[in-house]
Scaffold this motif. Structure first.
Motif, PDB file in Angstrom:
ATOM      1  N   ARG A 387       6.081  29.952 -12.096  1.00  0.00           N
ATOM      2  CA  ARG A 387       5.809  28.775 -11.478  1.00  0.00           C
ATOM      3  C   ARG A 387       6.273  28.563 -10.236  1.00  0.00           C
ATOM      4  O   ARG A 387       5.654  28.000  -9.094  1.00  0.00           O
ATOM      5  CB  ARG A 387       6.676  27.734 -12.278  1.00  0.00           C
ATOM      6  CG  ARG A 387       5.963  27.164 -13.627  1.00  0.00           C
ATOM      7  CD  ARG A 387       6.937  26.123 -14.285  1.00  0.00           C
ATOM      8  NE  ARG A 387       6.074  25.716 -15.468  1.00  0.00           N
ATOM      9  CZ  ARG A 387       5.249  24.563 -15.483  1.00  0.00           C
ATOM     10  NH1 ARG A 387       5.166  23.990 -14.136  1.00  0.00           N
ATOM     11  NH2 ARG A 387       4.540  24.138 -16.309  1.00  0.00           N
ATOM     12  N   PHE A 390       3.508  30.415  -8.078  1.00  0.00           N
ATOM     13  CA  PHE A 390       2.416  29.590  -7.801  1.00  0.00           C
ATOM     14  C   PHE A 390       2.602  28.576  -6.667  1.00  0.00           C
ATOM     15  O   PHE A 390       1.705  28.297  -6.034  1.00  0.00           O
ATOM     16  CB  PHE A 390       2.321  28.918  -9.312  1.00  0.00           C
ATOM     17  CG  PHE A 390       1.086  28.038  -9.238  1.00  0.00           C
ATOM     18  CD1 PHE A 390      -0.360  28.683  -9.390  1.00  0.00           C
ATOM     19  CD2 PHE A 390       1.160  26.614  -9.369  1.00  0.00           C
ATOM     20  CE1 PHE A 390      -1.396  27.811  -9.646  1.00  0.00           C
ATOM     21  CE2 PHE A 390      -0.027  26.092  -9.333  1.00  0.00           C
ATOM     22  CZ  PHE A 390      -1.088  26.490  -9.578  1.00  0.00           C
ATOM     23  N   LYS A 391       3.796  27.813  -6.774  1.00  0.00           N
ATOM     24  CA  LYS A 391       3.871  26.998  -5.763  1.00  0.00           C
ATOM     25  C   LYS A 391       3.788  27.518  -4.077  1.00  0.00           C
ATOM     26  O   LYS A 391       3.306  26.846  -3.523  1.00  0.00           O
ATOM     27  CB  LYS A 391       5.337  26.338  -5.886  1.00  0.00           C
ATOM     28  CG  LYS A 391       5.682  25.032  -4.763  1.00  0.00           C
ATOM     29  CD  LYS A 391       6.888  24.479  -5.201  1.00  0.00           C
ATOM     30  CE  LYS A 391       7.114  23.229  -4.239  1.00  0.00           C
ATOM     31  NZ  LYS A 391       8.623  22.617  -4.493  1.00  0.00           N
ATOM     32  N   ARG A 394       0.173  28.409  -3.613  1.00  0.00           N
ATOM     33  CA  ARG A 394      -0.655  27.145  -3.292  1.00  0.00           C
ATOM     34  C   ARG A 394      -0.486  26.740  -1.897  1.00  0.00           C
ATOM     35  O   ARG A 394      -1.360  26.188  -1.270  1.00  0.00           O
ATOM     36  CB  ARG A 394      -0.253  25.985  -4.195  1.00  0.00           C
ATOM     37  CG  ARG A 394      -0.840  26.107  -5.564  1.00  0.00           C
ATOM     38  CD  ARG A 394      -0.690  24.852  -6.474  1.00  0.00           C
ATOM     39  NE  ARG A 394      -1.492  23.719  -5.762  1.00  0.00           N
ATOM     40  CZ  ARG A 394      -1.405  22.505  -5.874  1.00  0.00           C
ATOM     41  NH1 ARG A 394      -0.694  21.809  -6.939  1.00  0.00           N
ATOM     42  NH2 ARG A 394      -2.436  21.588  -5.657  1.00  0.00           N
ATOM     43  N   LEU A 401      -7.306  28.763  -4.662  1.00  0.00           N
ATOM     44  CA  LEU A 401      -6.781  28.314  -5.933  1.00  0.00           C
ATOM     45  C   LEU A 401      -8.203  27.830  -6.720  1.00  0.00           C
ATOM     46  O   LEU A 401      -8.797  26.792  -5.970  1.00  0.00           O
ATOM     47  CB  LEU A 401      -6.000  27.037  -5.965  1.00  0.00           C
ATOM     48  CG  LEU A 401      -5.496  26.601  -7.477  1.00  0.00           C
ATOM     49  CD1 LEU A 401      -5.054  27.677  -8.609  1.00  0.00           C
ATOM     50  CD2 LEU A 401      -4.397  25.426  -7.312  1.00  0.00           C
ATOM     51  N   GLU A 403     -10.125  26.033  -9.996  1.00  0.00           N
ATOM     52  CA  GLU A 403      -9.855  25.637 -11.465  1.00  0.00           C
ATOM     53  C   GLU A 403     -10.388  26.443 -12.521  1.00  0.00           C
ATOM     54  O   GLU A 403      -9.889  26.844 -13.570  1.00  0.00           O
ATOM     55  CB  GLU A 403     -10.199  24.169 -11.624  1.00  0.00           C
ATOM     56  CG  GLU A 403     -10.068  23.594 -13.107  1.00  0.00           C
ATOM     57  CD  GLU A 403     -10.937  22.268 -13.113  1.00  0.00           C
ATOM     58  OE1 GLU A 403     -11.447  21.892 -14.194  1.00  0.00           O
ATOM     59  OE2 GLU A 403     -11.198  21.694 -12.081  1.00  0.00           O
ATOM     60  N   MET A 406      -8.727  29.783 -12.985  1.00  0.00           N
ATOM     61  CA  MET A 406      -7.505  29.610 -13.724  1.00  0.00           C
ATOM     62  C   MET A 406      -7.811  29.440 -15.160  1.00  0.00           C
ATOM     63  O   MET A 406      -7.158  29.815 -16.181  1.00  0.00           O
ATOM     64  CB  MET A 406      -6.633  28.304 -13.134  1.00  0.00           C
ATOM     65  CG  MET A 406      -6.266  28.629 -12.025  1.00  0.00           C
ATOM     66  SD  MET A 406      -4.604  29.398 -11.873  1.00  0.00           S
ATOM     67  CE  MET A 406      -3.536  28.067 -12.573  1.00  0.00           C
ATOM     68  N   LEU A 428      -0.163  24.861 -15.489  1.00  0.00           N
ATOM     69  CA  LEU A 428      -0.209  24.812 -14.217  1.00  0.00           C
ATOM     70  C   LEU A 428      -1.489  24.234 -13.433  1.00  0.00           C
ATOM     71  O   LEU A 428      -1.593  23.649 -12.482  1.00  0.00           O
ATOM     72  CB  LEU A 428       0.268  26.237 -13.341  1.00  0.00           C
ATOM     73  CG  LEU A 428       1.487  26.710 -13.774  1.00  0.00           C
ATOM     74  CD1 LEU A 428       1.893  27.923 -13.420  1.00  0.00           C
ATOM     75  CD2 LEU A 428       2.452  25.626 -12.763  1.00  0.00           C
ATOM     76  N   ASN A 429      -2.779  24.720 -14.253  1.00  0.00           N
ATOM     77  CA  ASN A 429      -3.896  24.211 -13.974  1.00  0.00           C
ATOM     78  C   ASN A 429      -3.984  22.686 -13.976  1.00  0.00           C
ATOM     79  O   ASN A 429      -4.746  22.138 -13.175  1.00  0.00           O
ATOM     80  CB  ASN A 429      -4.999  24.934 -14.728  1.00  0.00           C
ATOM     81  CG  ASN A 429      -6.493  25.161 -14.112  1.00  0.00           C
ATOM     82  OD1 ASN A 429      -6.457  24.920 -12.945  1.00  0.00           O
ATOM     83  ND2 ASN A 429      -7.394  25.243 -15.115  1.00  0.00           N
ATOM     84  N   GLU A 431      -1.639  20.594 -13.591  1.00  0.00           N
ATOM     85  CA  GLU A 431      -0.996  20.066 -12.773  1.00  0.00           C
ATOM     86  C   GLU A 431      -1.544  19.920 -11.362  1.00  0.00           C
ATOM     87  O   GLU A 431      -1.439  19.060 -10.644  1.00  0.00           O
ATOM     88  CB  GLU A 431       0.497  20.722 -12.584  1.00  0.00           C
ATOM     89  CG  GLU A 431       1.343  20.744 -13.847  1.00  0.00           C
ATOM     90  CD  GLU A 431       2.721  21.517 -13.812  1.00  0.00           C
ATOM     91  OE1 GLU A 431       2.905  21.904 -12.706  1.00  0.00           O
ATOM     92  OE2 GLU A 431       3.336  21.804 -14.800  1.00  0.00           O
ATOM     93  N   ALA A 432      -2.229  21.119 -11.156  1.00  0.00           N
ATOM     94  CA  ALA A 432      -2.757  21.465  -9.900  1.00  0.00           C
ATOM     95  C   ALA A 432      -4.210  20.713  -9.893  1.00  0.00           C
ATOM     96  O   ALA A 432      -4.681  19.945  -8.677  1.00  0.00           O
ATOM     97  CB  ALA A 432      -3.344  22.699  -9.719  1.00  0.00           C
ATOM     98  N   PHE A 433      -4.938  20.174 -10.993  1.00  0.00           N
ATOM     99  CA  PHE A 433      -6.064  19.291 -10.996  1.00  0.00           C
ATOM    100  C   PHE A 433      -6.027  18.182 -11.829  1.00  0.00           C
ATOM    101  O   PHE A 433      -6.850  18.160 -13.041  1.00  0.00           O
ATOM    102  CB  PHE A 433      -7.234  20.434 -11.346  1.00  0.00           C
ATOM    103  CG  PHE A 433      -7.437  21.548 -10.217  1.00  0.00           C
ATOM    104  CD1 PHE A 433      -8.245  21.248  -9.158  1.00  0.00           C
ATOM    105  CD2 PHE A 433      -6.978  22.884 -10.798  1.00  0.00           C
ATOM    106  CE1 PHE A 433      -8.412  22.343  -8.323  1.00  0.00           C
ATOM    107  CE2 PHE A 433      -6.975  23.835  -9.969  1.00  0.00           C
ATOM    108  CZ  PHE A 433      -7.902  23.637  -8.742  1.00  0.00           C
TER     109      PHE A 433
END
Length: 580
Positions: A387, A390-391, A394, A401, A403, A406, A428-429, A431-433
């Motif tokens: 995690r 990943f941050k 990004r 990145l 979707e 992922m 995480l996907n 959270e990102a989208f």
């Protein structure tokens, strides 16, 4: 004394001129090399390239491995399967026979193959076959072609019978539909007219005169030195490409070659070595429908911010484990050859960037896919570390990145039984989208597999809330025992009538189509030169693939018919017109 000084100054000037010119050319080569190495490091290219500027080679080099099991590197002399680049050689043989008076472009199939069904063969011309306008169904689009036909050897005459009796898809000459059957027939016609095997005619008429000693018909039996192995990319690495009997692609895609030999081919096309009549050359490069000429795509392209567009003559190829591209800019005698042996490389994007460098235009460099980095992290490090990384990724400009990428990694981990790792990626996907219906649908499936029913229900509810037409979400909620009202216009798995309306062939480019087929309540998509994959319903007209990073949307017209699809992949939306 003054004369001596003048001579010294002239010598210095000449030296500076030559050095500056060499440095300028070297700078372009270095920029291209750095660009390609970036694609290689991001697992987006594995092969060999050659770039010529004003007819002179400025870069030829191999990248990655020709054979991964023996750690044998690719070089400029590595031999690759060409796929559909073969078609330009077939068309050259046809034009040579036309010049010799042995063929006519308006001659019919039955003029040369008397046993071919006259109902169709008597109205299809050589020109129709060359330009993909014959209407003959392409055998690579047959249902289960790769599963049931592609591994078996055939003689050319025997294989023609697989499609010769089929009805035409349209009146010859009226439409364009990329057609491997048409070029297969051209090979058979070449054999009938010359009385020699297609491979022998190629060698005698093209390869020997041009000293293309590293080019030929790629059969599995003969020992061919420096032949690359074909692979397919997976998130965790590569796998060997599935076997294909090379009697199948034949005159539509059977050749192998090197970047060096293709340079010799390119240079010969500027001369009279192969075609003596200038009118023949003009005919060969004159596009008919959909910018397709005789074995070449021909059209103008914009390069960066240049005021004027450039005439580009090119063709791509795709065959099990390989994808290829040869691109020519005749006005400046510029050439880009890209031969890749891991399939699916973004060759058009690489070519675009190389041309930008040649014309001193801005470049859009390759970026590292975060999905692949994350997959490695979750398999070797804790979820917390993944995690944190990943941050960081990004926030970096060197990373991309996506979707879909992922989502694919998440499903691959699930299929391998690594549910906790899959959950980290899918979470995480989401959270990102957060505005995407699909990320909750996918995470919901992971929760189901982990036995967390409450979390799965919550995710599926969120999924259908964001997209009320998400069929899969309603199906899963029903399986989880949740009573939910389903909108009337939402497709259900039993709605085979709607699925049937999507069946057909959709053309996205002159050399690239997607064939959609149906089996019961399952929908499948098969791209040119690729295996068939199942499409999973996201809504009534939206589908996604679990094994590759792609989605497909079917588009209806005002009358309710389906006349195109849109392929969503690699951050692009590529429309494809329905041609069958």
């Amino acid at each position: 004394m003054q004369l001596l000084t003048t001579l010294r100054l002239l010598t210095v000037f000449i030296y500076i001129f030559i050095t500056t010119r060499a440095t300028f050319a070297q700078t372009k080569a270095e920029k291209i090399d750095a660009l390609v190495r970036q694609y290689v490091s991001n697992r987006q290219f594995n092969g060999s390239i050659l770039v010529a500027d004003k007819g002179k080679v400025i870069l030829k080099k191999g990248y990655g491995m020709a054979n991964m099991e023996w750690n044998i590197p690719n070089t400029a002399s590595t031999k690759f399967r060409l796929g559909s680049i073969t078609k330009q050689f077939t068309s050259m043989l046809i034009m040579q026979l036309v010049e010799q008076g042995k063929l006519k472009l308006d001659g019919k199939i039955t003029d040369y193959l008397p046993d071919y069904p006259k109902a169709t063969g008597s109205k299809i011309t050589i020109h129709h076959l060359l330009t993909h306008t014959s209407g003959i169904p392409s055998y690579t689009s047959f249902p289960k072609f790769f599963e049931t036909m592609s591994r078996d050897p055939y003689t050319p005459d025997a294989f023609v019978k697989k499609f010769s009796d089929l009805p035409l898809e349209f009146e010859p000459g009226s439409r364009f539909s990329y057609d491997n059957s048409g070029y297969f027939l051209l090979g058979v016609i070449i054999e009938k007219v010359t009385g020699k095997p297609y491979a022998d005619v190629l060698k005698e008429a093209i390869f020997d005169p041009l000293a293309m000693k590293d080019t030929g018909y790629d059969l599995a039996g003969p020992i061919i030195s420096k032949r690359a192995s074909g692979y397919e990319k997976r998130s965790e690495g590569y796998v060997n490409a599935p076997y294909l009997d090379m009697s199948i692609p034949y005159a539509a895609g059977s050749l192998y070659s090197t970047v060096e030999d293709l340079y010799h081919w390119d240079q010969a096309l500027y001369t009279d070595k192969l075609l003596a009549d200038s009118a023949s050359k003009t005919t060969m490069y004159t596009p008919f429908l959909n910018h397709y000429a005789y074995g070449w795509g021909v059209g103008n392209i914009a390069v960066g911010q240049l005021k004027d567009s450039l005439l580009l003559i090119e063709h791509s190829g795709g065959i099990n484990g390989f994808n290829t591209l040869i691109s020519r800019i005749p006005a400046d005698k510029r050439l880009v050859v890209l031969l890749n042996n891991t399939g699916g490389a973004p060759l058009s994007a690489i070519r675009k960037n190389i041309l930008s460098i040649l014309y001193n235009q801005p470049v859009e460099p390759s970026k590292k896919p975060i999905a692949e980095l994350l997959r490695k992290s979750v398999l070797t490090e804790s979820a917390d570390v993944s995690r944190q990384k990943f941050k960081i990724w990004r926030g970096g400009k060197a990373y991309s990145l996506d979707e879909s990428e992922m989502n694919t990694v998440g499903y691959e981990l699930m299929s391998d039984g690594k549910l906790n790792e899959a959950m980290t990626v899918l979470a995480l996907n989401a959270e990102a989208f957060p505005a995407s219906s699909n990320v909750y649908d996918s995470r919901g499936e992971a929760y189901m597999k982990l036995g967390n029913k409450a979390a799965a229900i919550q995710d599926y509810k969120k999924s259908v809330e964001l997209d009320p037409k998400n069929t899969n979400g309603y199906i899963k909620l029903k399986e989880l025992g949740v009573a939910v009202a389903v909108p009337n216009d939402v497709l259900t798995t039993a709605d085979t009538t709607t699925l049937q309306t999507y069946v057909g062939t959709y053309q996205l480019a002159p050399t690239f189509s997607i064939a959609i087929t149906r089996e019961s309540d399952h929908l499948y998509g098969q791209a040119t030169g690729q295996p068939r994959f199942e499409l999973f319903s996201e809504s009534k007209n939206k589908f996604y693939l679990k094994v590759v990073e792609a989605k497909i949307t079917f588009v209806t017209n005002e009358q309710g018919g389906v006349d195109q699809l849109i392929l969503h992949q690699n951050g692009q939306d590529m429309p494809g017109k329905r041609v069958r």
